[in-house]
Design an enzyme around this catalytic site. Structure first.
Site, PDB file in Angstrom:
ATOM      1  N   CYS A 108       0.806  -1.214   0.000  1.00 53.88           N
ATOM      2  CA  CYS A 108       0.000   0.000   0.000  1.00 53.88           C
ATOM      3  C   CYS A 108       0.842   1.268   0.000  1.00 53.88           C
ATOM      4  O   CYS A 108       1.640   1.512   0.909  1.00 53.88           O
ATOM      5  CB  CYS A 108      -0.930   0.017   1.213  1.00 53.88           C
ATOM      6  SG  CYS A 108      -2.003   1.471   1.240  1.00 53.88           S
ATOM      7  N   TRP A 110      -9.368   5.905  -0.935  1.00 48.34           N
ATOM      8  CA  TRP A 110      -9.739   6.502  -2.216  1.00 48.34           C
ATOM      9  C   TRP A 110      -8.829   5.909  -3.282  1.00 48.34           C
ATOM     10  O   TRP A 110      -7.862   5.233  -2.974  1.00 48.34           O
ATOM     11  CB  TRP A 110      -9.636   8.041  -2.173  1.00 48.34           C
ATOM     12  CG  TRP A 110      -8.355   8.584  -1.624  1.00 48.34           C
ATOM     13  CD1 TRP A 110      -7.148   8.671  -2.265  1.00 48.34           C
ATOM     14  CD2 TRP A 110      -8.150   9.104  -0.305  1.00 48.34           C
ATOM     15  NE1 TRP A 110      -6.208   9.210  -1.441  1.00 48.34           N
ATOM     16  CE2 TRP A 110      -6.800   9.510  -0.238  1.00 48.34           C
ATOM     17  CE3 TRP A 110      -8.965   9.284   0.818  1.00 48.34           C
ATOM     18  CZ2 TRP A 110      -6.249  10.073   0.912  1.00 48.34           C
ATOM     19  CZ3 TRP A 110      -8.423   9.843   1.962  1.00 48.34           C
ATOM     20  CH2 TRP A 110      -7.073  10.229   2.000  1.00 48.34           C
ATOM     21  N   GLU A 146      -4.860   3.367 -10.967  1.00 48.96           N
ATOM     22  CA  GLU A 146      -5.580   2.097 -10.788  1.00 48.96           C
ATOM     23  C   GLU A 146      -6.699   1.968 -11.809  1.00 48.96           C
ATOM     24  O   GLU A 146      -6.942   0.905 -12.381  1.00 48.96           O
ATOM     25  CB  GLU A 146      -6.172   2.006  -9.396  1.00 48.96           C
ATOM     26  CG  GLU A 146      -5.163   2.038  -8.261  1.00 48.96           C
ATOM     27  CD  GLU A 146      -5.836   1.898  -6.933  1.00 48.96           C
ATOM     28  OE1 GLU A 146      -6.220   0.775  -6.567  1.00 48.96           O
ATOM     29  OE2 GLU A 146      -6.002   2.914  -6.236  1.00 48.96           O
ATOM     30  N   ARG A 176      -0.235   4.593   2.875  1.00 48.40           N
ATOM     31  CA  ARG A 176      -0.169   4.342   4.313  1.00 48.40           C
ATOM     32  C   ARG A 176       0.100   5.573   5.193  1.00 48.40           C
ATOM     33  O   ARG A 176       0.004   5.478   6.417  1.00 48.40           O
ATOM     34  CB  ARG A 176       0.866   3.264   4.613  1.00 48.40           C
ATOM     35  CG  ARG A 176       0.468   1.867   4.169  1.00 48.40           C
ATOM     36  CD  ARG A 176       1.528   0.842   4.541  1.00 48.40           C
ATOM     37  NE  ARG A 176       2.575   0.752   3.508  1.00 48.40           N
ATOM     38  CZ  ARG A 176       3.712   0.071   3.703  1.00 48.40           C
ATOM     39  NH1 ARG A 176       3.956  -0.492   4.870  1.00 48.40           N
ATOM     40  NH2 ARG A 176       4.608   0.002   2.727  1.00 48.40           N
TER      41      ARG A 176
HETATM   42  C1  HEM Z   1      -6.526   6.311   1.612  1.00 49.50           C
HETATM   43  C2  HEM Z   1      -6.175   6.076   0.355  1.00 49.50           C
HETATM   44  C3  HEM Z   1      -5.475   4.827  -0.121  1.00 49.50           C
HETATM   45  C4  HEM Z   1      -4.800   4.765  -1.303  1.00 49.50           C
HETATM   46  C5  HEM Z   1      -4.618   5.877  -2.327  1.00 49.50           C
HETATM   47  C6  HEM Z   1      -4.291   3.417  -1.413  1.00 49.50           C
HETATM   48  C7  HEM Z   1      -3.588   2.958  -2.523  1.00 49.50           C
HETATM   49  C8  HEM Z   1      -3.309   1.626  -2.742  1.00 49.50           C
HETATM   50  C9  HEM Z   1      -2.889   1.083  -4.018  1.00 49.50           C
HETATM   51  C10 HEM Z   1      -2.707   1.877  -5.306  1.00 49.50           C
HETATM   52  C11 HEM Z   1      -2.694  -0.245  -3.847  1.00 49.50           C
HETATM   53  C12 HEM Z   1      -2.248  -1.254  -4.915  1.00 49.50           C
HETATM   54  C13 HEM Z   1      -3.555  -1.813  -5.490  1.00 49.50           C
HETATM   55  C14 HEM Z   1      -3.352  -2.537  -6.811  1.00 49.50           C
HETATM   56  O1  HEM Z   1      -2.286  -2.326  -7.420  1.00 49.50           O
HETATM   57  O2  HEM Z   1      -4.270  -3.280  -7.216  1.00 49.50           O
HETATM   58  C15 HEM Z   1      -2.985  -0.544  -2.460  1.00 49.50           C
HETATM   59  C16 HEM Z   1      -2.875  -1.797  -1.896  1.00 49.50           C
HETATM   60  C17 HEM Z   1      -3.314  -2.108  -0.628  1.00 49.50           C
HETATM   61  N1  HEM Z   1      -3.874  -1.228   0.288  1.00 49.50           N
HETATM   62 FE1  HEM Z   1      -4.016   0.774   0.114  1.00 49.50          FE
HETATM   63  N2  HEM Z   1      -4.619   2.694  -0.300  1.00 49.50           N
HETATM   64  C18 HEM Z   1      -5.362   3.516   0.518  1.00 49.50           C
HETATM   65  C19 HEM Z   1      -5.961   3.155   1.714  1.00 49.50           C
HETATM   66  C20 HEM Z   1      -5.931   1.879   2.251  1.00 49.50           C
HETATM   67  C21 HEM Z   1      -6.670   1.472   3.441  1.00 49.50           C
HETATM   68  C22 HEM Z   1      -7.620   2.380   4.225  1.00 49.50           C
HETATM   69  C23 HEM Z   1      -6.346   0.174   3.684  1.00 49.50           C
HETATM   70  C24 HEM Z   1      -6.801  -0.736   4.792  1.00 49.50           C
HETATM   71  C25 HEM Z   1      -7.250  -0.288   5.977  1.00 49.50           C
HETATM   72  C26 HEM Z   1      -5.414  -0.232   2.639  1.00 49.50           C
HETATM   73  C27 HEM Z   1      -4.852  -1.503   2.538  1.00 49.50           C
HETATM   74  C28 HEM Z   1      -4.212  -1.973   1.393  1.00 49.50           C
HETATM   75  C29 HEM Z   1      -3.833  -3.373   1.200  1.00 49.50           C
HETATM   76  C30 HEM Z   1      -4.027  -4.522   2.202  1.00 49.50           C
HETATM   77  C31 HEM Z   1      -3.263  -3.464  -0.072  1.00 49.50           C
HETATM   78  C32 HEM Z   1      -2.700  -4.729  -0.772  1.00 49.50           C
HETATM   79  C33 HEM Z   1      -3.847  -5.435  -1.477  1.00 49.50           C
HETATM   80  C34 HEM Z   1      -3.419  -6.749  -2.144  1.00 49.50           C
HETATM   81  O3  HEM Z   1      -2.384  -7.317  -1.694  1.00 49.50           O
HETATM   82  O4  HEM Z   1      -4.128  -7.210  -3.083  1.00 49.50           O
HETATM   83  N3  HEM Z   1      -5.174   0.819   1.796  1.00 49.50           N
HETATM   84  N4  HEM Z   1      -3.357   0.611  -1.796  1.00 49.50           N
HETATM   85  N1  LIG Z   2      -7.155   2.490  -3.635  1.00 51.20           N
HETATM   86  C1  LIG Z   2      -7.301   1.201  -3.282  1.00 51.20           C
HETATM   87  N2  LIG Z   2      -6.773   0.269  -4.045  1.00 51.20           N
HETATM   88  C2  LIG Z   2      -6.675  -1.071  -3.760  1.00 51.20           C
HETATM   89  C3  LIG Z   2      -6.267  -1.522  -2.512  1.00 51.20           C
HETATM   90  C4  LIG Z   2      -6.179  -2.898  -2.271  1.00 51.20           C
HETATM   91  C5  LIG Z   2      -6.471  -3.820  -3.279  1.00 51.20           C
HETATM   92  C6  LIG Z   2      -6.888  -3.338  -4.512  1.00 51.20           C
HETATM   93  C7  LIG Z   2      -7.274  -4.279  -5.599  1.00 51.20           C
HETATM   94  O1  LIG Z   2      -6.369  -5.365  -5.646  1.00 51.20           O
HETATM   95  C8  LIG Z   2      -6.776  -6.271  -6.638  1.00 51.20           C
HETATM   96  C9  LIG Z   2      -6.255  -7.629  -6.337  1.00 51.20           C
HETATM   97  C10 LIG Z   2      -4.891  -7.666  -6.995  1.00 51.20           C
HETATM   98  N3  LIG Z   2      -4.839  -6.519  -7.869  1.00 51.20           N
HETATM   99  C11 LIG Z   2      -6.161  -5.880  -7.924  1.00 51.20           C
HETATM  100  C12 LIG Z   2      -6.992  -1.992  -4.768  1.00 51.20           C
HETATM  101  C13 LIG Z   2      -8.029   0.845  -2.074  1.00 51.20           C
HETATM  102  C14 LIG Z   2      -9.024  -0.084  -1.892  1.00 51.20           C
HETATM  103  C15 LIG Z   2      -9.470  -0.146  -0.542  1.00 51.20           C
HETATM  104  C16 LIG Z   2      -8.808   0.720   0.273  1.00 51.20           C
HETATM  105  S1  LIG Z   2      -7.707   1.620  -0.610  1.00 51.20           S
END
Ligand code: HEM
Ligand SMILES: N/C(=N/c1cccc(CO[C@@H]2CCNC2)c1)c1cccs1
Length: 361
Positions: free
Chosen positions: A65, A236, A241, A68
Site C-alpha cells: 500500500c 480513495w 488504478e 499508508r
Molecule cells: C486512503 C487512500 C489509499 C490509497 C490511495 C491506497 C492505494 C493503494 C494502491 C494503489 C494499492 C495497490 C492496489 C493494486 O495495485 O491493485 C494498495 C494496496 C493495498 N492497500 Fe491501500 N490505499 C489507501 C488506503 C488503504 C486502506 C484504508 C487500507 C486498509 C485499511 C489499505 C490496505 C491496502 C492493502 C491490504 C493493499 C494490498 C492489497 C493486495 O495485496 O491485493 N489501503 N493501496
Molecule cells: N485504492 C485502493 N486500491 C486497492 C487496494 C487494495 C487492493 C486493490 C485491488 O487489488 C486487486 C487484487 C490484486 N490486484 C487488484 C486496490 C483501495 C481499496 C481499498 C482501500 S484503498
C-alpha cells in the site's frame, strides 16, 4: 495451537499498549486476563481500543500500500455483535454511505465477528463491495472480465444483471456456511464518475464511467492471532488504478486502441508510442473527471510524495519500514517516483491483511 495464539496475543498487546502510552501495570493486567481467557476458551476478545488500533496498524503494515501515510486516521466501525443477515447487509450499506461521504471519501473499515475455532461466522463473497459485472456473450465479453466468475456465482444465486458494461454487482453475504444471500445495492448509494477528457473526445459514442469508492471486501484481517474474515475497508483511488489498469489492461476494459483511434495516433508501429500517449490522456481524463465531480482521488506523483512522508514518519517513530517494491511503484511512469530508485524489505509483520480462499470457488 493455543501456544501460537498466546505468543501472537502477547506480541500484539505489548506493542499496542506501548503505542497507546498505557502504564505497564495495565499492560500486565491485560496480558494476564488474555492468557486466562485463551486457556479457558481457546480464543480472546479484543477491546474496542485494541480492535481500532489493531486495524490501523494492519494498514500501516500493508507492504503493497502506497497510501499508508494516513494509517492513524482510519475510521473503524465495530460490527462484531451483528448476527443476522439483515443487520450485516445494513452494515455494508452503511459502510458505503459513510465511506463515500458525498465524494469526500473517509477511509473506513467495518469489522464483523472473528473466526472462532476455524469457523467463519460471516463471509462476504464480493472482491469489492462495489464492482461491475462481467458477462461472456456470443459477441464477446461485456463488462469487467475480472468479474466473470463472481458474476456467474451471483447468477446461480438468482441475480440477473441489466447486461451493460457497468452493472453494479449485488452484495453477497454468507452466514455460518449456510446458503449465501444477495442484495442489490440501492442505485442512489453508488457514486459514479463519468470519465471525460478536458480537451479531447477519447471514447466516441462509448459512455465510460467508474465507481468512486474502492471497498476491498475479501481480505482477512489478522490482529494478535485473531482472524476477522469479513472486514471490508475503503480508501480513495490512485488515478492509475483506473486509468492504467482497470480501463487500460487488455484483460480488463481494453480502451487504449479505441482512444488511439479517436486521437488519430498511428497504431501500426509500436515506435509511435501510441499506447503510451493513449495511456497518459486516459489518466489525465480520470484525474480531471474525479476532481470535477468532487470525488477524492490522488495522482501517482502526489501519492509517492505522501509515501515518502510515511517513510520519514516511520523512521522517526523508530519502526522498521516494510514494503513490496513490485506493487508500490505505480504502473505509469514508475521511474519518475523516488520509490523506483530505492529498495524495501518485504517482511510480513502482524497485524496485517491477507488473502483468503474465495468461498465460491
Ligand atoms: C486512503 C487512500 C489509499 C490509497 C490511495 C491506497 C492505494 C493503494 C494502491 C494503489 C494499492 C495497490 C492496489 C493494486 O495495485 O491493485 C494498495 C494496496 C493495498 N492497500 Fe491501500 N490505499 C489507501 C488506503 C488503504 C486502506 C484504508 C487500507 C486498509 C485499511 C489499505 C490496505 C491496502 C492493502 C491490504 C493493499 C494490498 C492489497 C493486495 O495485496 O491485493 N489501503 N493501496
Ligand atoms: N485504492 C485502493 N486500491 C486497492 C487496494 C487494495 C487492493 C486493490 C485491488 O487489488 C486487486 C487484487 C490484486 N490486484 C487488484 C486496490 C483501495 C481499496 C481499498 C482501500 S484503498
Amino acid at each position: 495451537m493455543n501456544n501460537a495464539l498466546h505468543h501472537a496475543a502477547e506480541q500484539f498487546i505489548q506493542t499496542c499498549y506501548q503505542e497507546l502510552g498505557k502504564p505497564a501495570t495495565e499492560t500486565q493486567a491485560r496480558l494476564k486476563e488474555v492468557k486466562r481467557h485463551i486457556d479457558r476458551f481457546g480464543y480472546y476478545e479484543h477491546t474496542d481500543e485494541e480492535l481500532a488500533h489493531g486495524a490501523k496498524v494492519a494498514w500501516r503494515n500493508a507492504n503493497r500500500c502506497i497510501g499508508r501515510l494516513f494509517w492513524n486516521r482510519l475510521n473503524v466501525i465495530d460490527a462484531r455483535h451483528l448476527q443476522k443477515e439483515a443487520d450485516v447487509f445494513q452494515a455494508l450499506l452503511n459502510h458505503i454511505e459513510i465511506g463515500t461521504n458525498g465524494g469526500e471519501i473517509i477511509p473506513t473499515i467495518t469489522i464483523f465477528q472473528p473466526e472462532i475455532n476455524q469457523v467463519a461466522p460471516v463471509r462476504i463473497w464480493n472482491h469489492q463491495l462495489i464492482r461491475y459485472a462481467g458477462y461472456d456473450t456470443p459477441s464477446g465479453i461485456v463488462g469487467d472480465p475480472s468479474s466473470l466468475t463472481f458474476t456467474r456465482a451471483c447468477q446461480s444465486l438468482g441475480w440477473r444483471g441489466a447486461g451493460t458494461h457497468f452493472d453494479p454487482l449485488p452484495l453477497v453475504v454468507q452466514l455460518n456456511g449456510q446458503t449465501p444471500r444477495w442484495l442489490q445495492i440501492p442505485r442512489e448509494l453508488i457514486l459514479e464518475v463519468p470519465i471525460l477528457h478536458p480537451l479531447h473526445d477519447l471514447f466516441g459514442e462509448l459512455e465510460v464511467k467508474w465507481y468512486a469508492v474502492p471497498i476491498i471486501a475479501d481480505m482477512r484481517l489478522e490482529i494478535g492471532g485473531i482472524n476477522y474474515p469479513a472486514a471490508p475497508f475503503n480508501g480513495w483511488y490512485m488515478g492509475t488504478e483506473i486509468g492504467a489498469r482497470n480501463l487500460a489492461d487488455e484483460a480488463r476494459y481494453n480502451l487504449l486502441p479505441r482512444i488511439a483511434a479517436n486521437l488519430g495516433l498511428d497504431t501500426r508501429s509500436h515506435a509511435s508510442l501510441w499506447k503510451d500517449r493513449a495511456l497518459v490522456e486516459l489518466n489525465i481524463a480520470v484525474l480531471h473527471s474525479f476532481k470535477r465531480h468532487g470525488v477524492t482521488i490522488v495522482d501517482h506523483h502526489t501519492a509517492a510524495q505522501q509515501f515518502k512522508a510515511f517513510e520519514k514518519n516511520e523512521e522517526k517513530a523508530g519502526r522498521d519500514l516494510t514494503g513490496d517494491w513490485t506493487w508500490l511503484i505505480p504502473p505509469l511512469s514508475p521511474a519518475t517516483t523516488h520509490i523506483f530508485h530505492r529498495t524495501y524489505e518485504n517482511a510480513i509483520v502482524s497485524p496485517n491483511f491477507f488473502y483468503q480462499q474465495p468461498p465460491y470457488l
